[in-house]
Every structure is written in C-alpha cells, then in structure tokens.
Write a protein that holds these residues in place. Sequence first.
Motif, PDB file in Angstrom:
ATOM      1  N   HIS A  24       8.714  -6.315  -3.781  1.00  0.00           N
ATOM      2  CA  HIS A  24       7.437  -6.657  -4.405  1.00  0.00           C
ATOM      3  C   HIS A  24       7.134  -5.741  -5.597  1.00  0.00           C
ATOM      4  O   HIS A  24       6.649  -6.216  -6.633  1.00  0.00           O
ATOM      5  N   VAL A  25       7.405  -4.457  -5.467  1.00  0.00           N
ATOM      6  CA  VAL A  25       7.181  -3.525  -6.569  1.00  0.00           C
ATOM      7  C   VAL A  25       8.110  -3.866  -7.730  1.00  0.00           C
ATOM      8  O   VAL A  25       7.684  -3.913  -8.899  1.00  0.00           O
ATOM      9  N   LEU A  26       9.365  -4.129  -7.439  1.00  0.00           N
ATOM     10  CA  LEU A  26      10.317  -4.494  -8.488  1.00  0.00           C
ATOM     11  C   LEU A  26       9.834  -5.738  -9.240  1.00  0.00           C
ATOM     12  O   LEU A  26       9.828  -5.766 -10.471  1.00  0.00           O
ATOM     13  N   LEU A  27       9.401  -6.751  -8.517  1.00  0.00           N
ATOM     14  CA  LEU A  27       8.924  -7.980  -9.148  1.00  0.00           C
ATOM     15  C   LEU A  27       7.640  -7.753  -9.936  1.00  0.00           C
ATOM     16  O   LEU A  27       7.453  -8.336 -11.007  1.00  0.00           O
ATOM     17  N   ALA A  28       6.770  -6.884  -9.457  1.00  0.00           N
ATOM     18  CA  ALA A  28       5.549  -6.550 -10.202  1.00  0.00           C
ATOM     19  C   ALA A  28       5.905  -5.889 -11.526  1.00  0.00           C
ATOM     20  O   ALA A  28       5.290  -6.175 -12.561  1.00  0.00           O
ATOM     21  N   ILE A  29       6.912  -5.034 -11.510  1.00  0.00           N
ATOM     22  CA  ILE A  29       7.352  -4.361 -12.733  1.00  0.00           C
ATOM     23  C   ILE A  29       8.015  -5.350 -13.681  1.00  0.00           C
ATOM     24  O   ILE A  29       7.813  -5.283 -14.900  1.00  0.00           O
ATOM     25  N   THR A  34       4.955  -2.440 -18.379  1.00  0.00           N
ATOM     26  CA  THR A  34       4.188  -1.238 -18.729  1.00  0.00           C
ATOM     27  C   THR A  34       2.992  -1.050 -17.798  1.00  0.00           C
ATOM     28  O   THR A  34       2.062  -0.317 -18.129  1.00  0.00           O
ATOM     29  N   ALA A  35       3.030  -1.695 -16.637  1.00  0.00           N
ATOM     30  CA  ALA A  35       1.921  -1.586 -15.682  1.00  0.00           C
ATOM     31  C   ALA A  35       1.787  -0.160 -15.167  1.00  0.00           C
ATOM     32  O   ALA A  35       2.771   0.561 -15.009  1.00  0.00           O
ATOM     33  N   ARG A  36       0.552   0.239 -14.920  1.00  0.00           N
ATOM     34  CA  ARG A  36       0.294   1.543 -14.309  1.00  0.00           C
ATOM     35  C   ARG A  36       0.605   1.455 -12.822  1.00  0.00           C
ATOM     36  O   ARG A  36       0.537   0.373 -12.220  1.00  0.00           O
ATOM     37  N   LEU A  37       0.954   2.576 -12.216  1.00  0.00           N
ATOM     38  CA  LEU A  37       1.230   2.601 -10.774  1.00  0.00           C
ATOM     39  C   LEU A  37       0.043   2.069  -9.978  1.00  0.00           C
ATOM     40  O   LEU A  37       0.214   1.372  -8.982  1.00  0.00           O
ATOM     41  N   ARG A  38      -1.142   2.373 -10.433  1.00  0.00           N
ATOM     42  CA  ARG A  38      -2.349   1.882  -9.763  1.00  0.00           C
ATOM     43  C   ARG A  38      -2.368   0.354  -9.735  1.00  0.00           C
ATOM     44  O   ARG A  38      -2.699  -0.255  -8.721  1.00  0.00           O
ATOM     45  N   ASP A  39      -2.003  -0.265 -10.854  1.00  0.00           N
ATOM     46  CA  ASP A  39      -2.001  -1.727 -10.936  1.00  0.00           C
ATOM     47  C   ASP A  39      -0.872  -2.330 -10.093  1.00  0.00           C
ATOM     48  O   ASP A  39      -1.050  -3.372  -9.454  1.00  0.00           O
ATOM     49  N   ILE A  40       0.269  -1.673 -10.094  1.00  0.00           N
ATOM     50  CA  ILE A  40       1.395  -2.125  -9.264  1.00  0.00           C
ATOM     51  C   ILE A  40       0.989  -2.071  -7.792  1.00  0.00           C
ATOM     52  O   ILE A  40       1.189  -3.026  -7.042  1.00  0.00           O
ATOM     53  N   ILE A  46      -0.425  -2.015  -1.584  1.00  0.00           N
ATOM     54  CA  ILE A  46      -0.025  -0.737  -1.000  1.00  0.00           C
ATOM     55  C   ILE A  46      -0.796   0.374  -1.705  1.00  0.00           C
ATOM     56  O   ILE A  46      -1.490   0.126  -2.689  1.00  0.00           O
ATOM     57  N   THR A  47      -0.646   1.602  -1.223  1.00  0.00           N
ATOM     58  CA  THR A  47      -1.313   2.725  -1.870  1.00  0.00           C
ATOM     59  C   THR A  47      -0.571   3.112  -3.145  1.00  0.00           C
ATOM     60  O   THR A  47       0.604   2.787  -3.330  1.00  0.00           O
ATOM     61  N   GLU A  48      -1.267   3.811  -4.014  1.00  0.00           N
ATOM     62  CA  GLU A  48      -0.646   4.285  -5.250  1.00  0.00           C
ATOM     63  C   GLU A  48       0.502   5.250  -4.941  1.00  0.00           C
ATOM     64  O   GLU A  48       1.531   5.237  -5.605  1.00  0.00           O
ATOM     65  N   ARG A  49       0.325   6.068  -3.930  1.00  0.00           N
ATOM     66  CA  ARG A  49       1.379   7.011  -3.523  1.00  0.00           C
ATOM     67  C   ARG A  49       2.619   6.261  -3.039  1.00  0.00           C
ATOM     68  O   ARG A  49       3.746   6.635  -3.357  1.00  0.00           O
ATOM     69  N   ALA A  50       2.429   5.190  -2.277  1.00  0.00           N
ATOM     70  CA  ALA A  50       3.561   4.379  -1.808  1.00  0.00           C
ATOM     71  C   ALA A  50       4.268   3.729  -2.992  1.00  0.00           C
ATOM     72  O   ALA A  50       5.500   3.700  -3.043  1.00  0.00           O
ATOM     73  N   ALA A  51       3.496   3.241  -3.957  1.00  0.00           N
ATOM     74  CA  ALA A  51       4.092   2.639  -5.155  1.00  0.00           C
ATOM     75  C   ALA A  51       4.905   3.678  -5.915  1.00  0.00           C
ATOM     76  O   ALA A  51       6.015   3.394  -6.376  1.00  0.00           O
ATOM     77  N   GLN A  52       4.389   4.894  -6.021  1.00  0.00           N
ATOM     78  CA  GLN A  52       5.092   5.973  -6.713  1.00  0.00           C
ATOM     79  C   GLN A  52       6.411   6.288  -6.013  1.00  0.00           C
ATOM     80  O   GLN A  52       7.450   6.459  -6.662  1.00  0.00           O
ATOM     81  N   THR A  53       6.393   6.347  -4.700  1.00  0.00           N
ATOM     82  CA  THR A  53       7.601   6.618  -3.918  1.00  0.00           C
ATOM     83  C   THR A  53       8.630   5.505  -4.108  1.00  0.00           C
ATOM     84  O   THR A  53       9.824   5.768  -4.287  1.00  0.00           O
ATOM     85  N   ILE A  54       8.177   4.264  -4.084  1.00  0.00           N
ATOM     86  CA  ILE A  54       9.085   3.131  -4.241  1.00  0.00           C
ATOM     87  C   ILE A  54       9.690   3.103  -5.637  1.00  0.00           C
ATOM     88  O   ILE A  54      10.897   2.885  -5.790  1.00  0.00           O
ATOM     89  N   VAL A  55       8.887   3.355  -6.654  1.00  0.00           N
ATOM     90  CA  VAL A  55       9.412   3.400  -8.026  1.00  0.00           C
ATOM     91  C   VAL A  55      10.465   4.502  -8.135  1.00  0.00           C
ATOM     92  O   VAL A  55      11.519   4.309  -8.739  1.00  0.00           O
ATOM     93  N   ALA A  56      10.205   5.649  -7.532  1.00  0.00           N
ATOM     94  CA  ALA A  56      11.188   6.744  -7.547  1.00  0.00           C
ATOM     95  C   ALA A  56      12.469   6.329  -6.828  1.00  0.00           C
ATOM     96  O   ALA A  56      13.579   6.629  -7.299  1.00  0.00           O
ATOM     97  N   ASP A  57      12.348   5.631  -5.691  1.00  0.00           N
ATOM     98  CA  ASP A  57      13.520   5.126  -4.967  1.00  0.00           C
ATOM     99  C   ASP A  57      14.328   4.177  -5.846  1.00  0.00           C
ATOM    100  O   ASP A  57      15.556   4.279  -5.926  1.00  0.00           O
ATOM    101  N   LEU A  58      13.635   3.228  -6.480  1.00  0.00           N
ATOM    102  CA  LEU A  58      14.316   2.232  -7.312  1.00  0.00           C
ATOM    103  C   LEU A  58      14.999   2.886  -8.517  1.00  0.00           C
ATOM    104  O   LEU A  58      16.107   2.506  -8.897  1.00  0.00           O
ATOM    105  N   GLU A  59      14.347   3.889  -9.078  1.00  0.00           N
ATOM    106  CA  GLU A  59      14.936   4.600 -10.215  1.00  0.00           C
ATOM    107  C   GLU A  59      16.157   5.415  -9.772  1.00  0.00           C
ATOM    108  O   GLU A  59      17.205   5.378 -10.421  1.00  0.00           O
ATOM    109  N   ALA A  60      16.041   6.116  -8.657  1.00  0.00           N
ATOM    110  CA  ALA A  60      17.154   6.928  -8.155  1.00  0.00           C
ATOM    111  C   ALA A  60      18.367   6.065  -7.814  1.00  0.00           C
ATOM    112  O   ALA A  60      19.511   6.492  -7.980  1.00  0.00           O
TER     113      ALA A  60
END
Length: 106
Positions: A24-29, A34-40, A46-60
Amino acid sequence: MTVAAQPNATPATKGWMFLTNHAHVLLAIVREPTARLRDIATSVGITERAAQTIVADLEAAGYLHRERVGRRNAYTINAAGRFRHPAEADHHIGDLIHLFTNPPRR
C-alpha cells in the motif's frame, strides 16, 4: 489467538487483506512521488512512524530511491525489483504497479 477489530473499520477492512502495508505504501508513492510521509500514512491508514519504517525498508531493499528536493522527498520506484516471496519471485513489482495504476480493460 484473538484479534480485536478496529473500531472504525468497515466490513471490507476487518480481518485480513490481500496486500500488505508495504504494498500500500509503495502504491501510494507511485501515485504521488512527492507525497509527505504524513500523507502516505493517512492514505494507507497507518501511523506516520510506520510509514517511515516501511519507506526505509523499501529503500534498503532497492524498491525505491529517495532524493531530497527542496523541503520534500521525491521518490523513484524500481519497477524491475522482484517480489521477495519465492512463490512470486518470477514477477516484477512493476506488474503490481501496472495492475493498480492502469484502468481496467473492457
């Protein structure tokens, strides 16, 4: 093991779902690079912290690249990345992106 239902969940969102929050995060991106983590986080539910963790996972894992543009991040998706589970490893995530971002053919 009992799982408590989400208080504001509609019947369609109770229990399990086919796509993970990572998908879901990948598709939102993909929909808004250029969406903010808050908007994602809000769009996924999900929480902003969860979105941040998922984005970091996807990037890694190499599924996306994050670049700072002014005060925002701009994301580039690696559609050639393969699914992680052995049962789907012969598919690219671009297949998933195509499925959910292109209108259905009739």
